[in-house]
Design a protein around this motif. Structure first.
Motif, PDB file in Angstrom:
ATOM      1  N   UNK A   1      -8.638  16.924  -9.869  1.00 52.13           N
ATOM      2  CA  UNK A   1      -8.629  15.722 -10.574  1.00 52.13           C
ATOM      3  C   UNK A   1      -9.645  14.807  -9.289  1.00 52.13           C
ATOM      4  N   UNK A   2      -7.945  14.927  -8.289  1.00 48.74           N
ATOM      5  CA  UNK A   2      -8.364  13.364  -7.584  1.00 48.74           C
ATOM      6  C   UNK A   2      -9.944  13.191  -7.107  1.00 48.74           C
ATOM      7  N   UNK A   3     -10.599  15.157  -6.786  1.00 44.11           N
ATOM      8  CA  UNK A   3     -11.630  14.771  -6.189  1.00 44.11           C
ATOM      9  C   UNK A   3     -12.919  14.124  -6.989  1.00 44.11           C
ATOM     10  N   UNK A   4     -12.636  15.091  -8.333  1.00 46.12           N
ATOM     11  CA  UNK A   4     -13.672  14.500  -9.318  1.00 46.12           C
ATOM     12  C   UNK A   4     -13.439  12.705  -9.753  1.00 46.12           C
ATOM     13  N   UNK A   5     -12.132  12.603  -9.563  1.00 44.54           N
ATOM     14  CA  UNK A   5     -12.149  10.838  -9.765  1.00 44.54           C
ATOM     15  C   UNK A   5     -12.947  10.415  -8.618  1.00 44.54           C
ATOM     16  N   UNK A   6     -13.035  10.536  -7.604  1.00 43.80           N
ATOM     17  CA  UNK A   6     -13.488   9.615  -6.348  1.00 43.80           C
ATOM     18  C   UNK A   6     -14.690  10.058  -6.579  1.00 43.80           C
ATOM     19  N   UNK A   7     -15.238  11.073  -6.846  1.00 42.91           N
ATOM     20  CA  UNK A   7     -17.389  11.426  -6.719  1.00 42.91           C
ATOM     21  C   UNK A   7     -17.095  10.399  -7.797  1.00 42.91           C
ATOM     22  N   UNK A   8     -17.096  10.342  -8.851  1.00 41.12           N
ATOM     23  CA  UNK A   8     -17.282   9.373 -10.154  1.00 41.12           C
ATOM     24  C   UNK A   8     -16.865   7.999  -9.520  1.00 41.12           C
ATOM     25  N   UNK A   9     -16.358   7.877  -8.831  1.00 40.59           N
ATOM     26  CA  UNK A   9     -16.181   6.354  -8.748  1.00 40.59           C
ATOM     27  C   UNK A   9     -17.131   5.916  -8.063  1.00 40.59           C
TER      28      UNK A   9
ATOM     29  N   UNK B   1     -22.566  18.646  -7.629  1.00 38.10           N
ATOM     30  CA  UNK B   1     -22.080  19.250  -5.979  1.00 38.10           C
ATOM     31  C   UNK B   1     -21.478  18.532  -5.160  1.00 38.10           C
ATOM     32  N   UNK B   2     -21.285  17.571  -5.169  1.00 34.30           N
ATOM     33  CA  UNK B   2     -20.471  16.207  -4.359  1.00 34.30           C
ATOM     34  C   UNK B   2     -18.856  17.458  -4.822  1.00 34.30           C
ATOM     35  N   UNK B   3     -18.945  17.205  -5.804  1.00 35.51           N
ATOM     36  CA  UNK B   3     -16.569  17.979  -6.258  1.00 35.51           C
ATOM     37  C   UNK B   3     -17.755  19.163  -5.515  1.00 35.51           C
ATOM     38  N   UNK B   4     -19.033  19.981  -5.897  1.00 39.68           N
ATOM     39  CA  UNK B   4     -18.170  21.358  -5.203  1.00 39.68           C
ATOM     40  C   UNK B   4     -17.276  21.697  -3.727  1.00 39.68           C
ATOM     41  N   UNK B   5     -18.936  20.039  -2.826  1.00 38.74           N
ATOM     42  CA  UNK B   5     -18.612  20.783  -1.871  1.00 38.74           C
ATOM     43  C   UNK B   5     -16.825  19.981  -0.959  1.00 38.74           C
ATOM     44  N   UNK B   6     -16.873  18.943  -1.883  1.00 38.42           N
ATOM     45  CA  UNK B   6     -15.564  18.904  -1.326  1.00 38.42           C
ATOM     46  C   UNK B   6     -13.832  19.730  -2.080  1.00 38.42           C
ATOM     47  N   UNK B   7     -14.210  19.906  -2.736  1.00 42.40           N
ATOM     48  CA  UNK B   7     -13.173  21.059  -3.328  1.00 42.40           C
ATOM     49  C   UNK B   7     -13.934  22.090  -2.142  1.00 42.40           C
ATOM     50  N   UNK B   8     -14.812  22.961  -1.965  1.00 39.21           N
ATOM     51  CA  UNK B   8     -14.436  23.701  -1.226  1.00 39.21           C
ATOM     52  C   UNK B   8     -14.120  23.068   0.619  1.00 39.21           C
TER      53      UNK B   8
END
Lengths: 204, 224
Positions: free
Chosen positions: A152-160, A176-183
């Motif tokens: 959730x934090x990653x998604x929020x960071x990308x959205x911001x 894509x950025x969320x997926x990349x960061x999560x991986x």
């Protein structure tokens, strides 16, 4: 988002181990299912709220935190039940829902995640002959709970980051950025667990 | 004693570390260098998280290629971002997690956790959510989580990069006071002045190696 809802305390509820608390939760759930009528259910809900604040020593703020996500659902249930049945049925459903959520919240607020996963490990013990490692199952559950808010934090960071660049409504571009960061985070976490010797842990 | 002999690492067509040979036996060693110079790869070689494409890395006479698990039981690793290292919800649980692979008795586990909490002044945070702490506190928890296993060597990969000056100084002071061998990869070389030795890595090679103050001064001259 809070990971691990445990609120430290010295109350009698805190001192009970996870097993009896989970059994009590199921018993209360069963009672809520068989008891009928708004007065009886309201009394039970009030008793649970009393235990929540005065016996478990939790704050009203915690009660509100547990209740807040339900507000919309309570509205939807009220409208739907009054439309389909009557106000009494709506009250029954809403009171049962509140009481169950408050009971579950008492358990999660007063029980450490490791105590909870230890119970899960004990429940999985009969599966050991089948090659299942109960401790590994418990650890995986704890790890999953820890990773949900991280995602959730990653998604929020990308959205911001997107909003900062004027991309207000381009939701798909964030995938894509969320997926990349999560991986990448998964890789880092995996490295951290290996570095801490978890490849040597056989789950016993 | 850590020994690297003609170690090279390639990442696709890029040479990350190029034919590095070095022996490390001092108590406190700093490793400095620019971004992308190969410092973090160097750090990960030391506990076998990465194995070299050519050459070998030996830690206390064990080869990281064959004895990675045993080496990692002796070499603790502190990562740059504590959020990637902290797994469990509360501080005490996080410290206890590192002891699981050691198969200690419950009482011994609890004693070690208590000692580590006290040693790193974390006792008052034992039941707090580890993920809601400040950056400095999180890094302390991560450090305590590694040190609770009593490693013989500690490798720290930029442990202060995400911290403010006050917390960075505090964390580095604690690291410098540890009795085990300590290898710190960092950009904050002002914390390394009292170290026994500093290595400078540039473009995948060790370009300078010597006493801390002299090596840092020479590195700073290359920056201007």
């Amino acid at each position: 988002m809070i990971i691990g809802l445990y609120v430290p305390g010295e109350s009698i509820v805190h001192r009970f181990s996870a097993g009896p608390k989970l059994i009590a939760m199921f018993c209360i759930g069963y009672t809520m299912a068989v008891v009928d009528g708004p007065m009886a259910l309201a009394t039970l809900a009030m008793c649970i709220a009393f235990v929540f604040v005065f016996i478990a020593g939790l704050r009203l703020q915690h009660l509100w935190t547990a209740t807040r996500p339900l507000v919309i659902w309570i509205g939807i249930i009220a409208v739907a039940q009054i439309g389909i049945a009557d106000a009494q049925t709506a009250a029954n459903v809403i009171l049962r829902l509140l009481a169950l959520v408050w009971t579950a919240s008492i358990v999660t607020y007063t029980t450490r995640l490791t105590d909870m996963t230890a119970v899960i490990a004990r429940l999985c013990e009969p599966l050991r002959p089948l090659g299942v490692s109960p401790d590994r199952v418990a650890f995986l559950i704890a790890l999953t709970i820890r990773l949900i808010p991280a995602v959730f934090d990653t998604v929020r960071g990308v959205r911001e980051a997107q909003r900062a660049r004027g991309l207000e409504r381009v939701y798909l571009a964030g995938f894509i950025p969320v997926l990349t960061r999560v991986l990448r985070q998964s890789d880092d976490l995996s490295d951290a667990l290996v570095a801490r010797g978890f490849e040597r842990w056989d789950g016993s | 004693m850590i020994e690297l002999d003609q170690v090279s690492i390639r990442l696709q067509d890029r040479i990350v570390l190029d034919d590095i040979s070095v022996s490390i036996s001092e108590h406190r060693i700093g490793v400095i260098g620019d971004n992308g110079s190969g410092k973090s790869t160097f750090a990960r070689l030391l506990n076998g998280l990465i194995v070299p494409d050519s050459g070998f890395v030996k830690v206390q006479d064990l080869d990281t290629r064959n004895d990675g698990k045993e080496i990692r039981s002796r070499v603790g690793f502190l990562f740059q971002n504590p959020d990637n290292q902290i797994v469990m919800p509360t501080v005490a649980e996080e410290l206890e997690l590192g002891l699981k692979p050691l198969k200690l008795k419950v009482a011994d586990r609890a004693r070690r956790v208590e000692e580590a909490l006290e040693r790193f002044s974390l006792t008052h945070l034992a039941d707090r959510s580890a993920h809601l702490l400040s950056g400095g506190e999180k890094q302390l928890v991560a450090l305590a989580g590694v040190m609770v296993t009593e490693p013989e060597i500690l490798v720290c990969d930029e442990p202060t990069t995400l911290l403010d000056r006050r917390n960075a100084t505090h964390v580095m002071r604690l690291i410098a006071e540890l009795s085990c061998q300590v290898i710190v990869i960092t950009h904050h070389f002002e914390h390394l002045h009292d170290f026994d030795r500093v290595l400078v890595i540039a473009n995948g090679k060790i370009t300078n190696d010597g006493p801390a103050k002299l090596t840092i001064r020479q590195y700073m001259e290359t920056l201007t």
